[in-house]
Scaffold this active site. Structure first.
Site, short mmCIF file in Angstrom:
data_model
loop_
_atom_site.label_atom_id
_atom_site.label_comp_id
_atom_site.label_asym_id
_atom_site.label_seq_id
_atom_site.Cartn_x
_atom_site.Cartn_y
_atom_site.Cartn_z
N SER A 103 0.82 -1.21 0.00
CA SER A 103 0.00 0.00 0.00
C SER A 103 0.85 1.26 0.00
O SER A 103 1.95 1.28 0.56
CB SER A 103 -0.90 0.00 1.24
N TYR B 1 -0.73 -0.04 10.17
CA TYR B 1 -0.96 -0.68 8.88
C TYR B 1 0.13 -0.26 7.90
O TYR B 1 0.72 -1.10 7.20
CB TYR B 1 -2.34 -0.25 8.36
#
Ligand SMILES: Cc1cc2nc3c(=O)[nH]c(=O)nc-3n(C[C@H](O)[C@H](O)[C@H](O)COP(=O)(O)OP(=O)(O)OC[C@H]3O[C@@H](n4cnc5c(N)ncnc54)[C@H](O)[C@@H]3O)c2cc1C
Lengths: 430, 258
Positions: free
Chosen positions: B149, B162
């Protein structure tokens, strides 16, 4: 938001991605609080619910089984006809009937019991549904088949009988991806009636475009098309997405009386010049509007009204003449006016719209009270003739109009799931 | 379970870890259209079966399903080898899609939440990548494609747990790419920007930058056999966008609520 763009509210929306999530999403809903929606191609209020929650079904779009040999497709309700065609056409199958856009879901198509250019030969989509899965808000998962009363209520049931989770349809075989047929100009409604009656004997698909902006000698003129599936080649599927798209709302004047008049006159002349035999890919024949994405924005920020009625066979063409007369008198004009004779094949659906007779579909840019007044006059003609309006295209049907058009409305109401409702249903039910 | 179709024999053989993810589903449809043979791995048996049936109808040559909690990776080596055997002893690509966004807010005080985010997105993912790398290296062909990501490009208050896990995974996969280079096998970390998925539902943020799973399905599917750099951004505009975000002076960045 509905396709007519009359109301631009946004509604809280939950997305269903797997069938196993459905029970949880429906559990403990208050009364009249939820409505499933597909691709939002219904124009008016049957796919909105003010103050309630919408369930987006478009991600529940898996094919559960496809029997290549028998032509039977079972798929989750959110599968679009666009995606279904991409899979079935290369195997020599087509939908048993199709609306004028392939950007609708199977569930939405069943909930409106859609019809197509082959209604006189095939009936509605509901005539070809072999089974469907319905989840009621109480948690019952039902597998319904023709003959079951709840099946009859769900076909054309406007999403009010519960959540359709999957649908199984019998497809129709094709030997190629083209249709071939005849295009004929007509100059009066009687001429149309004669053409249609003759063509229905040999052609699977028939439809007419009618110029409802012209008066005097040009009154009632139009273009009639009749076609059958042509032989080979097989395999060429439609382009999956529109090549062009209307990026923003056009200024409200874009579709006005003068532009429509000019467009219609031109369209008539161009098509008339192309009279005679034609051969065309199915996408151009069935889905001409799908070539342009979001074309509804051409009507500007105020949106537009669709109006589709059916006049029973016994009344002949006179009520349609009266309607065209009323339209031209008020100086309102419609661009996408479509005239078609529905056949006698009955749908199992209790609230199914088609009946044997003439259907006229019109669209009007929203000009507020002026437009509503004209639509009221059209209503009077339809009601006097014993006809009815199509809910998928409606944003303003009155309770009286609904009850006079749909004699089975009371019988239907008993099957409505208490957790489900729509703005349409709130307006027409007791 | 295996379903068999009728397509040609040069079908791509693909393992998809986290096959119920919205992006994985769309990518698998593209691969299915080209007649691929797929091994779908995930936790929810019924969902995997439904996805497999759909992919078969859309043209997959065969679809196998294996039910496995991918946050547990102790057996990664053995399981991966088993899946390759199911595919006939060879694999063209292993895709790693699974991951959780977690709750950054909760992870500030709740150690279990923090651990879940780090373990699922990094530790477990790294194990599966390592297992795949070993097989690809031996095969001397094939690709590992791991979804990471852009959140890993600069730590932000809203999702640094995350982000850190995904940053770690990107570097890990970049390293595998380096390790595999002499063998002819490949590895790619695909840094995704915002995609409309259940993971991002209900989150606000610049919606013009958010793309649909459908729109990135084809470029993802192409990575199965095509050459690529070890780290790519998808859609491409996230590379310059993240370059700009990284270049933002701290004084400015710290005043934002990104
Ligand atoms: C250009 C164009 C041409 C058209 N041509 C035709 C035509 O020729 N013939 C015709 O009949 N119609 C036609 N229509 C209308 C269209 O076919 C119908 O409105 C169709 O129902 C739209 O499907 P949808 O998926 O967009 O559903 P929506 O508009 O989102 O919803 C329609 C109804 O279906 C219900 N529904 C949707 N999914 C489910 C589900 N899973 N379970 C329960 N209920 C559900 C909704 O509650 C709602 O009542 C046309 C529309 C357009 C825009």
């Amino acid at each position: 938001m509905a396709w007519g763009g009359l109301k631009r509210d946004h509604y809280p929306m939950a997305t269903l991605r797997f069938a196993d999530e459905a029970r949880g999403l429906l559990a403990s809903r208050p009364l009249a609080n939820v409505l499933a929606v597909g691709l939002g191609r219904s124009y008016g209020t049957s796919n909105t619910l003010s103050g309630g929650a919408l369930l987006d079904m478009t991600k529940l779009d898996r094919i559960l089984s496809f029997d290549h040999a028998a032509g039977i497709l079972r798929a989750e309700a959110g599968l679009s006809l666009n995606d279904a065609l991409a899979v079935i056409v290369p195997c020599g199958w087509f939908l048993p009937t199709t609306p004028g856009t392939r950007f609708v879901t199977l569930g939405g198509a069943v909930a409106n019991d859609v019809h197509g250019k082959n209604h006189h030969s095939a009936g509605t989509l509901g005539c070809h549904v072999r089974a469907l899965g319905l989840l009621r808000s109480g948690g019952e998962m039902l597998e319904l088949r023709p003959g079951d009363p709840l099946f009859a209520a769900t076909i054309g049931g406007l999403g009010l009988t519960g959540l359709i989770l999957w649908v199984e349809v019998a497809l129709s075989a094709i030997n190629g991806t083209n249709v071939s047929g005849e295009r004929t100009a007509f100059h009066a409604l009687d001429e149309f009636m004669a053409l249609a009656a003759e063509a229905e004997k040999t052609f699977e698909h028939t439809v007419a475009w009618i110029d409802c902006a012209s008066t005097g000698r040009a009154f009632g003129r139009g273009i009639f098309e009749a076609a059958n599936w042509a032989q080979g080649p097989l395999g060429e599927v439609h382009a999956p997405a529109p090549a062009l798209s209307v990026p923003v709302n056009a200024p409200s004047m874009t579709i006005s009386h003068p532009t429509v008049r000019t467009f219609n006159a031109l369209h008539f002349r161009v098509k008339k010049a192309k009279s005679g035999p034609f051969r065309q890919h199915y996408s151009g024949f069935f889905y001409p509007l799908d070539a342009i994405g979001k074309w509804n924005r051409l009507y500007g920020a105020r949106g537009f009204h669709q109006y589709q009625c059916v006049i029973p066979e016994r009344e002949g063409v006179a009520p349609v003449r009266d309607m065209l007369d009323a339209i031209t008198r008020t100086g309102n004009a419609s661009f996408l006016a479509v005239l078609k004779r529905f056949g006698a094949r009955r749908s199992p659906g209790l609230l199914s719209f088609p009946m044997e007779g003439l259907t006229l579909a019109l669209d009007f840019p929203n000009r507020g009270a002026l437009t509503l007044e004209l639509l009221g006059r059209l209503d009077d003609i339809v009601r006097a003739a014993g006809g009815r309006l199509y809910a998928a295209k409606d944003a303003r049907m009155s309770r009286a109009m609904f009850e006079s058009g749909y004699p089975d409305a009371d019988a239907f109401a008993r099957f409505v799931d208490p957790a489900f409702s729509s703005d349409f249903w709130q307006a027409v039910s007791r | 379970m295996a379903r068999r179709g009728t397509r040609g024999t040069n079908a791509a053989r693909i393992i998809v870890l986290g096959a119920t993810s919205a992006i994985a589903i769309q990518m698998c449809r593209v691969l299915a259209r080209d007649g691929a043979e797929l091994m779908l791995v995930g936790r929810a048996a019924l969902r995997l079966e439904a996805i497999a049936a759909d992919l078969m109808a859309r043209g997959a040559r065969a679809c196998h399903v294996s039910v496995q909690d991918l946050s547990l990776a102790a057996d990664a080596q053995r399981l991966t080898a088993g899946w390759v055997a199911n595919l006939g002893g060879k694999v063209d690509a292993v895709y790693l899609f699974f991951g959780i966004l977690g709750d950054q807010e909760a992870a500030r005080s709740d150690l279990a939440e923090l651990e879940a985010i780090l373990v699922t997105n990094f530790t477990a993912a790294a194990h599966w990548c390592q297992a795949a790398a070993t097989i690809l290296e031996k095969q001397k062909s094939g690709g590992l494609i791991a979804i990471t990501s852009v959140a890993g490009d600069r730590g932000r208050q809203s999702n640094y747990a995350y982000g850190a896990a995904k940053a770690g995974l990107s570097v890990f996969v970049e390293g595998i790419a380096h390790r595999l280079a002499p063998s002819g096998a490949r590895a790619v970390a695909v840094k995704l920007g915002m995609v409309e998925t259940p993971m991002t539902e209900g989150r606000n943020g610049a919606s013009v930058l958010r793309v649909s799973p459908e729109s990135i399905a084809t470029p993802l599917a192409r990575l199965a056999r095509g050459k690529s750099k070890p780290i790519i951004y998808l859609p491409w505009f996230w590379r310059p966008a993240m370059l700009a975000v990284r270049a933002l002076p701290v004084s400015l960045f710290h005043r934002s609520r990104l």
